[in-house]
Scaffold this motif. Structure first.
Motif, PDB file in Angstrom:
ATOM      1  N   ARG A 148      30.111  15.101 -13.448  1.00 47.94           N
ATOM      2  CA  ARG A 148      30.788  14.060 -12.987  1.00 47.94           C
ATOM      3  C   ARG A 148      29.577  12.865 -12.336  1.00 47.94           C
ATOM      4  NH1 ARG A 148      30.841  13.147  -7.696  1.00 47.94           N
ATOM      5  NH2 ARG A 148      30.461  15.205  -6.968  1.00 47.94           N
ATOM      6  N   LYS A 149      28.533  13.434 -11.903  1.00 52.38           N
ATOM      7  CA  LYS A 149      27.432  12.472 -11.389  1.00 52.38           C
ATOM      8  C   LYS A 149      26.840  11.826 -12.792  1.00 52.38           C
ATOM      9  CE  LYS A 149      26.600  14.330  -7.143  1.00 52.38           C
ATOM     10  NZ  LYS A 149      25.470  14.530  -6.041  1.00 52.38           N
ATOM     11  N   ALA A 150      26.774  12.542 -13.802  1.00 49.94           N
ATOM     12  CA  ALA A 150      26.053  11.991 -14.901  1.00 49.94           C
ATOM     13  C   ALA A 150      26.984  10.992 -15.487  1.00 49.94           C
ATOM     14  CB  ALA A 150      25.960  12.787 -16.051  1.00 49.94           C
ATOM     15  N   ARG A 151      28.219  10.783 -15.174  1.00 52.37           N
ATOM     16  CA  ARG A 151      29.322   9.837 -15.718  1.00 52.37           C
ATOM     17  C   ARG A 151      29.506   8.497 -14.802  1.00 52.37           C
ATOM     18  NH1 ARG A 151      29.286  13.758 -18.564  1.00 52.37           N
ATOM     19  NH2 ARG A 151      30.037  13.877 -20.725  1.00 52.37           N
ATOM     20  N   GLY A 152      28.781   9.088 -13.485  1.00 53.16           N
ATOM     21  CA  GLY A 152      28.800   7.857 -12.466  1.00 53.16           C
ATOM     22  C   GLY A 152      30.157   7.864 -11.913  1.00 53.16           C
ATOM     23  N   MET A 153      30.915   9.020 -11.827  1.00 51.47           N
ATOM     24  CA  MET A 153      31.970   9.157 -11.147  1.00 51.47           C
ATOM     25  C   MET A 153      32.050   9.902  -9.913  1.00 51.47           C
ATOM     26  SD  MET A 153      34.013  10.693 -14.609  1.00 51.47           S
ATOM     27  CE  MET A 153      35.579  10.973 -13.820  1.00 51.47           C
ATOM     28  N   SER A 154      32.706   9.527  -8.823  1.00 49.94           N
ATOM     29  CA  SER A 154      33.035  10.025  -7.607  1.00 49.94           C
ATOM     30  C   SER A 154      33.750  10.948  -7.488  1.00 49.94           C
ATOM     31  CB  SER A 154      33.421   8.906  -6.713  1.00 49.94           C
ATOM     32  OG  SER A 154      34.614   8.489  -6.897  1.00 49.94           O
ATOM     33  N   LEU A 155      34.122  11.946  -6.443  1.00 55.42           N
ATOM     34  CA  LEU A 155      34.942  12.950  -6.269  1.00 55.42           C
ATOM     35  C   LEU A 155      36.386  12.302  -6.537  1.00 55.42           C
ATOM     36  CD1 LEU A 155      33.671  15.182  -3.543  1.00 55.42           C
ATOM     37  CD2 LEU A 155      34.058  15.896  -5.801  1.00 55.42           C
ATOM     38  N   ALA A 156      36.684  10.923  -5.722  1.00 53.70           N
ATOM     39  CA  ALA A 156      37.918  10.307  -5.913  1.00 53.70           C
ATOM     40  C   ALA A 156      38.391   9.869  -7.193  1.00 53.70           C
ATOM     41  CB  ALA A 156      37.798   9.045  -4.928  1.00 53.70           C
ATOM     42  N   ASP A 157      37.124   9.462  -8.109  1.00 56.07           N
ATOM     43  CA  ASP A 157      37.619   9.243  -9.327  1.00 56.07           C
ATOM     44  C   ASP A 157      38.294  10.432 -10.300  1.00 56.07           C
ATOM     45  OD1 ASP A 157      36.385   6.683  -9.075  1.00 56.07           O
ATOM     46  OD2 ASP A 157      34.454   7.361  -9.871  1.00 56.07           O
ATOM     47  N   VAL A 158      37.417  11.609 -10.253  1.00 58.82           N
ATOM     48  CA  VAL A 158      37.975  12.672 -10.937  1.00 58.82           C
ATOM     49  C   VAL A 158      39.388  13.055 -10.303  1.00 58.82           C
ATOM     50  CG1 VAL A 158      37.661  15.208 -11.211  1.00 58.82           C
ATOM     51  CG2 VAL A 158      35.584  13.537 -11.271  1.00 58.82           C
ATOM     52  N   ALA A 159      39.735  13.206  -9.002  1.00 60.20           N
ATOM     53  CA  ALA A 159      40.929  13.217  -8.460  1.00 60.20           C
ATOM     54  C   ALA A 159      41.885  12.471  -8.926  1.00 60.20           C
ATOM     55  CB  ALA A 159      40.633  13.194  -6.631  1.00 60.20           C
ATOM     56  N   GLU A 160      41.615  11.085  -8.962  1.00 57.77           N
ATOM     57  CA  GLU A 160      42.598  10.224  -9.602  1.00 57.77           C
ATOM     58  C   GLU A 160      42.955  10.675 -10.990  1.00 57.77           C
ATOM     59  OE1 GLU A 160      42.953   5.626 -10.351  1.00 57.77           O
ATOM     60  OE2 GLU A 160      41.851   6.165  -8.731  1.00 57.77           O
ATOM     61  N   ARG A 161      41.868  10.929 -11.635  1.00 55.77           N
ATOM     62  CA  ARG A 161      42.316  11.041 -13.205  1.00 55.77           C
ATOM     63  C   ARG A 161      42.973  12.558 -13.380  1.00 55.77           C
ATOM     64  NH1 ARG A 161      37.264   9.014 -17.005  1.00 55.77           N
ATOM     65  NH2 ARG A 161      37.181   6.948 -15.991  1.00 55.77           N
ATOM     66  N   THR A 162      42.875  13.257 -12.298  1.00 56.21           N
ATOM     67  CA  THR A 162      43.447  14.565 -12.622  1.00 56.21           C
ATOM     68  C   THR A 162      44.483  14.819 -12.162  1.00 56.21           C
ATOM     69  OG1 THR A 162      41.898  15.452 -10.924  1.00 56.21           O
ATOM     70  CG2 THR A 162      41.074  15.960 -12.893  1.00 56.21           C
ATOM     71  N   GLY A 163      44.823  13.994 -10.977  1.00 66.30           N
ATOM     72  CA  GLY A 163      46.020  14.087 -10.045  1.00 66.30           C
ATOM     73  C   GLY A 163      45.806  15.291  -8.889  1.00 66.30           C
ATOM     74  N   LEU A 164      44.496  15.799  -8.780  1.00 64.07           N
ATOM     75  CA  LEU A 164      44.272  16.914  -7.845  1.00 64.07           C
ATOM     76  C   LEU A 164      43.660  15.973  -6.571  1.00 64.07           C
ATOM     77  CD1 LEU A 164      42.016  19.062 -10.025  1.00 64.07           C
ATOM     78  CD2 LEU A 164      44.188  19.750  -9.215  1.00 64.07           C
ATOM     79  N   HIS A 165      43.653  16.860  -5.254  1.00 68.44           N
ATOM     80  CA  HIS A 165      43.285  16.001  -4.236  1.00 68.44           C
ATOM     81  C   HIS A 165      41.575  16.132  -4.267  1.00 68.44           C
ATOM     82  CE1 HIS A 165      42.184  15.641   0.040  1.00 68.44           C
ATOM     83  NE2 HIS A 165      43.604  15.362   0.344  1.00 68.44           N
ATOM     84  N   ARG A 166      40.912  15.114  -3.670  1.00 64.99           N
ATOM     85  CA  ARG A 166      39.593  14.896  -3.836  1.00 64.99           C
ATOM     86  C   ARG A 166      38.909  16.202  -3.043  1.00 64.99           C
ATOM     87  NH1 ARG A 166      35.832  13.862  -0.253  1.00 64.99           N
ATOM     88  NH2 ARG A 166      37.166  13.344   1.405  1.00 64.99           N
ATOM     89  N   GLU A 167      39.535  16.945  -2.074  1.00 64.76           N
ATOM     90  CA  GLU A 167      38.861  18.158  -1.627  1.00 64.76           C
ATOM     91  C   GLU A 167      39.250  19.326  -2.507  1.00 64.76           C
ATOM     92  OE1 GLU A 167      37.019  18.970   1.187  1.00 64.76           O
ATOM     93  OE2 GLU A 167      36.928  16.642   1.466  1.00 64.76           O
ATOM     94  N   ALA A 168      40.121  19.257  -3.201  1.00 66.99           N
ATOM     95  CA  ALA A 168      40.181  20.408  -4.253  1.00 66.99           C
ATOM     96  C   ALA A 168      39.068  20.348  -5.313  1.00 66.99           C
ATOM     97  CB  ALA A 168      41.634  20.604  -4.769  1.00 66.99           C
ATOM     98  N   VAL A 169      38.854  19.044  -5.645  1.00 66.34           N
ATOM     99  CA  VAL A 169      37.718  18.899  -6.674  1.00 66.34           C
ATOM    100  C   VAL A 169      36.481  19.290  -6.043  1.00 66.34           C
ATOM    101  CG1 VAL A 169      36.565  17.491  -8.234  1.00 66.34           C
ATOM    102  CG2 VAL A 169      38.950  17.049  -7.929  1.00 66.34           C
TER     103      VAL A 169
END
Length: 73
Positions: free
Chosen positions: A8-29
């Protein structure tokens, strides 16, 4: 899974970015990254797609696949 955090960090993505792309809550990620939970296989597939990697990459150590030692005969 520390590999998820590293990717995630290597791609410059935040937890919120991954959460948005996956539909998961940021805290779950975040819990998955900290190994605070055992995610379902389907969740790992979704995260891998969000990161743009094959799911097997999530099980690699330090960016390298685990290599099996050949069996002695």
């Amino acid at each position: 899974m520390e590999t998820i955090k590293r990717l995630r960090k290597a791609r410059g993505m935040s937890l919120a970015d991954v959460a948005e792309r996956t539909g998961l809550h940021r805290e779950a990620v975040a819990r998955i990254e900290r190994q605070g939970t055992d995610p379902r296989a389907s969740t790992l597939v979704t995260i891998a797609k969000a990161l743009g990697v094959p799911v097997c990459t999530l099980f690699e150590e330090n960016g390298h696949e685990r290599r099996r030692k050949p069996h002695a005969r």
